[in-house]
Design an enzyme around this catalytic site. Structure first.
Site, PDB file in Angstrom:
ATOM      1  N   CYS A 127       0.842  -1.202   0.000  1.00 50.46           N
ATOM      2  CA  CYS A 127       0.000   0.000   0.000  1.00 50.46           C
ATOM      3  C   CYS A 127       0.877   1.253   0.000  1.00 50.46           C
ATOM      4  O   CYS A 127       1.844   1.352   0.756  1.00 50.46           O
ATOM      5  CB  CYS A 127      -0.912  -0.003   1.227  1.00 50.46           C
ATOM      6  SG  CYS A 127      -1.999   1.431   1.281  1.00 50.46           S
ATOM      7  N   CYS A 146       0.551   5.137   6.859  1.00 54.50           N
ATOM      8  CA  CYS A 146      -0.037   4.957   8.193  1.00 54.50           C
ATOM      9  C   CYS A 146       0.985   4.274   9.113  1.00 54.50           C
ATOM     10  O   CYS A 146       1.414   3.141   8.851  1.00 54.50           O
ATOM     11  CB  CYS A 146      -1.323   4.123   8.096  1.00 54.50           C
ATOM     12  SG  CYS A 146      -2.439   4.689   6.781  1.00 54.50           S
ATOM     13  N   CYS A 163       0.818   0.580  10.302  1.00 51.78           N
ATOM     14  CA  CYS A 163       0.327  -0.480   9.408  1.00 51.78           C
ATOM     15  C   CYS A 163       1.422  -1.340   8.786  1.00 51.78           C
ATOM     16  O   CYS A 163       2.326  -0.832   8.112  1.00 51.78           O
ATOM     17  CB  CYS A 163      -0.534   0.124   8.312  1.00 51.78           C
ATOM     18  SG  CYS A 163      -1.288  -1.173   7.297  1.00 51.78           S
ATOM     19  N   CYS A 193     -15.925  -9.633   6.721  1.00 56.15           N
ATOM     20  CA  CYS A 193     -15.373  -8.339   6.323  1.00 56.15           C
ATOM     21  C   CYS A 193     -14.141  -8.532   5.439  1.00 56.15           C
ATOM     22  O   CYS A 193     -13.177  -9.186   5.837  1.00 56.15           O
ATOM     23  CB  CYS A 193     -15.002  -7.533   7.564  1.00 56.15           C
ATOM     24  SG  CYS A 193     -14.297  -5.930   7.150  1.00 56.15           S
ATOM     25  N   CYS A 230     -19.232  -6.862   4.819  1.00 58.61           N
ATOM     26  CA  CYS A 230     -18.529  -5.622   5.160  1.00 58.61           C
ATOM     27  C   CYS A 230     -17.283  -5.562   4.287  1.00 58.61           C
ATOM     28  O   CYS A 230     -16.708  -6.604   3.949  1.00 58.61           O
ATOM     29  CB  CYS A 230     -18.141  -5.637   6.643  1.00 58.61           C
ATOM     30  SG  CYS A 230     -17.223  -4.160   7.153  1.00 58.61           S
ATOM     31  N   CYS A 286     -19.219   1.542   9.511  1.00 56.84           N
ATOM     32  CA  CYS A 286     -18.380   0.928  10.546  1.00 56.84           C
ATOM     33  C   CYS A 286     -17.159   1.829  10.672  1.00 56.84           C
ATOM     34  O   CYS A 286     -16.360   1.925   9.734  1.00 56.84           O
ATOM     35  CB  CYS A 286     -17.980  -0.489  10.126  1.00 56.84           C
ATOM     36  SG  CYS A 286     -16.776  -1.251  11.245  1.00 56.84           S
ATOM     37  N   ARG A 346     -17.058  -2.619  19.014  1.00 55.43           N
ATOM     38  CA  ARG A 346     -16.281  -3.854  18.800  1.00 55.43           C
ATOM     39  C   ARG A 346     -14.922  -3.787  19.495  1.00 55.43           C
ATOM     40  O   ARG A 346     -14.134  -2.865  19.274  1.00 55.43           O
ATOM     41  CB  ARG A 346     -16.090  -4.126  17.305  1.00 55.43           C
ATOM     42  CG  ARG A 346     -15.339  -5.447  17.054  1.00 55.43           C
ATOM     43  CD  ARG A 346     -15.275  -5.830  15.584  1.00 55.43           C
ATOM     44  NE  ARG A 346     -16.584  -5.825  14.994  1.00 55.43           N
ATOM     45  CZ  ARG A 346     -16.911  -5.147  13.896  1.00 55.43           C
ATOM     46  NH1 ARG A 346     -16.012  -4.439  13.261  1.00 55.43           N
ATOM     47  NH2 ARG A 346     -18.146  -5.184  13.441  1.00 55.43           N
TER      48      ARG A 346
HETATM   49  N1  SAM Z   1      -6.507   0.309   3.391  1.00 53.76           N
HETATM   50  C1  SAM Z   1      -7.790   0.586   3.882  1.00 53.76           C
HETATM   51  C2  SAM Z   1      -7.814   1.774   4.824  1.00 53.76           C
HETATM   52  O1  SAM Z   1      -6.799   2.068   5.441  1.00 53.76           O
HETATM   53  O2  SAM Z   1      -8.868   2.412   4.932  1.00 53.76           O
HETATM   54  C3  SAM Z   1      -8.460  -0.592   4.565  1.00 53.76           C
HETATM   55  C4  SAM Z   1      -7.640  -1.541   5.410  1.00 53.76           C
HETATM   56  S1  SAM Z   1      -6.841  -0.830   6.848  1.00 53.76           S
HETATM   57  C5  SAM Z   1      -5.718  -2.089   7.291  1.00 53.76           C
HETATM   58  C6  SAM Z   1      -8.147  -0.838   8.043  1.00 53.76           C
HETATM   59  C7  SAM Z   1      -7.852  -0.363   9.431  1.00 53.76           C
HETATM   60  O3  SAM Z   1      -7.101  -1.344  10.141  1.00 53.76           O
HETATM   61  C8  SAM Z   1      -7.045   0.895   9.626  1.00 53.76           C
HETATM   62  O4  SAM Z   1      -7.781   2.063   9.442  1.00 53.76           O
HETATM   63  C9  SAM Z   1      -6.625   0.770  11.081  1.00 53.76           C
HETATM   64  O5  SAM Z   1      -7.584   1.365  11.927  1.00 53.76           O
HETATM   65  C10 SAM Z   1      -6.599  -0.744  11.309  1.00 53.76           C
HETATM   66  N2  SAM Z   1      -5.215  -1.218  11.547  1.00 53.76           N
HETATM   67  C11 SAM Z   1      -4.249  -1.379  10.629  1.00 53.76           C
HETATM   68  N3  SAM Z   1      -3.097  -1.781  11.194  1.00 53.76           N
HETATM   69  C12 SAM Z   1      -3.336  -1.883  12.522  1.00 53.76           C
HETATM   70  C13 SAM Z   1      -2.548  -2.231  13.648  1.00 53.76           C
HETATM   71  N4  SAM Z   1      -1.255  -2.547  13.519  1.00 53.76           N
HETATM   72  N5  SAM Z   1      -3.117  -2.241  14.870  1.00 53.76           N
HETATM   73  C14 SAM Z   1      -4.422  -1.908  15.018  1.00 53.76           C
HETATM   74  N6  SAM Z   1      -5.220  -1.561  13.987  1.00 53.76           N
HETATM   75  C15 SAM Z   1      -4.693  -1.531  12.759  1.00 53.76           C
HETATM   76  C1  DTB Z   2     -10.643  -2.446  12.027  1.00 54.31           C
HETATM   77  O1  DTB Z   2     -11.024  -1.450  12.681  1.00 54.31           O
HETATM   78  N1  DTB Z   2      -9.703  -3.286  12.429  1.00 54.31           N
HETATM   79  C2  DTB Z   2      -9.479  -4.323  11.450  1.00 54.31           C
HETATM   80  C3  DTB Z   2     -10.556  -4.006  10.390  1.00 54.31           C
HETATM   81  N2  DTB Z   2     -11.125  -2.795  10.855  1.00 54.31           N
HETATM   82  C4  DTB Z   2     -10.217  -3.987   8.981  1.00 54.31           C
HETATM   83  C5  DTB Z   2      -8.093  -4.421  10.979  1.00 54.31           C
HETATM   84  C6  DTB Z   2      -7.079  -4.667  12.079  1.00 54.31           C
HETATM   85  C7  DTB Z   2      -5.753  -4.870  11.436  1.00 54.31           C
HETATM   86  C8  DTB Z   2      -4.674  -5.267  12.397  1.00 54.31           C
HETATM   87  C9  DTB Z   2      -3.378  -5.433  11.743  1.00 54.31           C
HETATM   88  C10 DTB Z   2      -3.325  -6.522  10.704  1.00 54.31           C
HETATM   89  O2  DTB Z   2      -3.782  -7.655  10.969  1.00 54.31           O
HETATM   90  O3  DTB Z   2      -2.787  -6.285   9.618  1.00 54.31           O
HETATM   91 FE1  SF4 Z   3      -2.664   1.294   3.454  1.00 60.24          FE
HETATM   92 FE2  SF4 Z   3      -2.462   0.197   5.837  1.00 60.24          FE
HETATM   93 FE3  SF4 Z   3      -2.956   2.783   5.638  1.00 60.24          FE
HETATM   94 FE4  SF4 Z   3      -4.865   0.986   4.911  1.00 60.24          FE
HETATM   95  S1  SF4 Z   3      -4.030   1.311   6.956  1.00 60.24           S
HETATM   96  S2  SF4 Z   3      -4.240   2.835   3.795  1.00 60.24           S
HETATM   97  S3  SF4 Z   3      -3.559  -0.655   4.108  1.00 60.24           S
HETATM   98  S4  SF4 Z   3      -1.078   1.734   4.970  1.00 60.24           S
END
Ligand code: SAM
Ligand code: DTB
Ligand code: SF4
Length: 338
Positions: A78, A82, A85, A122, A153, A213, A285
């Site tokens: 990606c 973030c 992430c 989801c 979702c 959500c 949640r």
């Molecule tokens: N890429 C899309 C976005 O960012 O909107 C969808 C997938 S993204 C992984 C969805 C959510 O996962 C993020 O907004 C964040 O709140 C959560 N998330 C990602 N990495 C995480 C982490 N290491 N710990 C907790 N939550 C995480």
């Molecule tokens: C949300 O609030 N938490 C989920 C889902 N929406 C998509 C994602 C958590 C991701 C945790 C890190 C990972 O497994 O990559």
């Molecule tokens: Fe990309 Fe992760 Fe950010 Fe979603 S949360 S936009 S997958 S870097």
């Protein structure tokens, strides 16, 4: 020090009423002020939980938990930055990129989730925003998952209004798009998109008639005031999101937030309680971060008003408790899936 009487007055004044059948506040009603949300966070733990339980029991069966299973349908690579992430191309986290999964593979995973007892499936994709052509296979996935009798979702990044409408036409029940943090902490976490971009996507989702959500992450080094700022933003979306995922940061090696001081688990429970009080009609949640959480802390989260979890051994790229452990926990607590 506040006497109980003073606190009651503060809470009564601060509590907006919501209409019975939707999360929409009544016209005459004030939004949650940041001060009122901060005051909830500052309550003694027992008083906060007592209030959260009263709100919870007024609106929900306190023994019911909704189960959502996640699947990453497009992983890694990606372009966004973030800081939490593991899927950002900018950080070396060991996550292997995976192109979009074939529809049949997604439907097989959804079938397994249903058999294990999930009610919602989801699908997540590591995109900044989907291209229009990406939405065609996603639409097939949504139709197929729905045909299995599961709620659908998706979380695919930023959406334009026409894209949200396309997903609605495919039968999407919920779209997950998190605010992630308070506005005044957001710039420390993400620089490749603005807070307003997130609000715009949420507006497009709402306008298309898809349930929202939307939640955030705590344990990223934010202050307690900033946790209150996140909850105030969520509670003041009008209507409030139908689902509110509260994630505890999963610290992944290689991401900028790895090595962060862990959040006091009681502050995590407080965040759940404040979400419950300020968003009485939303599913709250208990989301990412359960793998390293004791059963006792999870039990406190349910007492504080959490009534949904991610269910299944994997979140998107990181582990989640085994389904068996969750079933056992719910049984030990006399709780059940709903
Ligand atoms: N890429 C899309 C976005 O960012 O909107 C969808 C997938 S993204 C992984 C969805 C959510 O996962 C993020 O907004 C964040 O709140 C959560 N998330 C990602 N990495 C995480 C982490 N290491 N710990 C907790 N939550 C995480
Ligand atoms: C949300 O609030 N938490 C989920 C889902 N929406 C998509 C994602 C958590 C991701 C945790 C890190 C990972 O497994 O990559
Ligand atoms: Fe990309 Fe992760 Fe950010 Fe979603 S949360 S936009 S997958 S870097």
């Amino acid at each position: 020090m506040n006497s109980p009487a003073n606190l009651n007055a503060l809470q009564t004044a601060a509590t907006p009423t919501v209409t019975a059948s939707t999360n929409k506040r009544t016209e005459s009603c004030a939004a949650w002020s940041l001060e009122a949300v901060e005051a909830l966070f500052a309550l003694p733990f027992a008083d906060l939980l007592w209030q959260a339980q009263q709100v919870h029991r007024a609106h929900w069966n306190p023994l019911g938990v909704q189960l959502s299973t996640l699947l990453s349908v497009k992983t890694g690579g990606c372009p966004e930055d973030c800081a939490y992430c593991p899927q950002s191309v900018r950080y070396d986290t060991g996550v292997s990129n995976q192109a979009m999964l074939p529809v049949a593979e997604v439907l097989a995973a959804a079938q397994r989730a249903k058999e294990a007892g999930a009610s919602r499936f989801c699908m997540g994709a590591a995109w900044r925003s989907p291209k229009d052509r990406d939405l065609e296979p996603i639409a097939e996935m949504i139709q197929g998952v729905r045909a299995l009798g599961l709620e659908t979702c998706a979380t695919l990044g930023m959406l334009k209004p026409a894209q949200a409408e396309r997903l609605k036409d495919a039968g999407l029940d919920y779209y997950n798009h998190n605010l992630d943090s308070a506005p005044d902490f957001y710039g420390d976490i993400i620089q490749t998109r603005e807070y307003q971009d997130r609000l715009d996507t949420l507006q497009a989702v709402r306008a298309a008639g898809i349930n929202v959500c939307c939640g955030g992450i705590v344990g990223m080094g934010e202050t307690s005031q900033q946790r209150a700022g996140l909850i105030a933003q969520l509670a003041n979306l009008n209507p409030a999101p139908e689902s509110v995922p509260i994630n505890l940061l999963v610290q992944v090696k290689g991401t900028p937030l790895h090595g962060q001081d862990p959040l006091d688990p009681l502050d995590f429970v407080r965040t759940i309680a404040v979400a419950r009080i300020t968003m009485p009609l939303s599913r709250v949640r208990l989301s990412a971060g359960r793998e390293d959480m004791s059963d006792a802390v999870q039990a406190l989260c349910f007492l504080a008003g959490a009534n949904s979890i991610f269910y299944g051994e994997q979140l998107l790229t990181t582990p989640n408790p085994e389904a068996d452990r969750d079933r056992t926990l719910l049984q030990r607590l006399g709780m059940h899936a709903e």
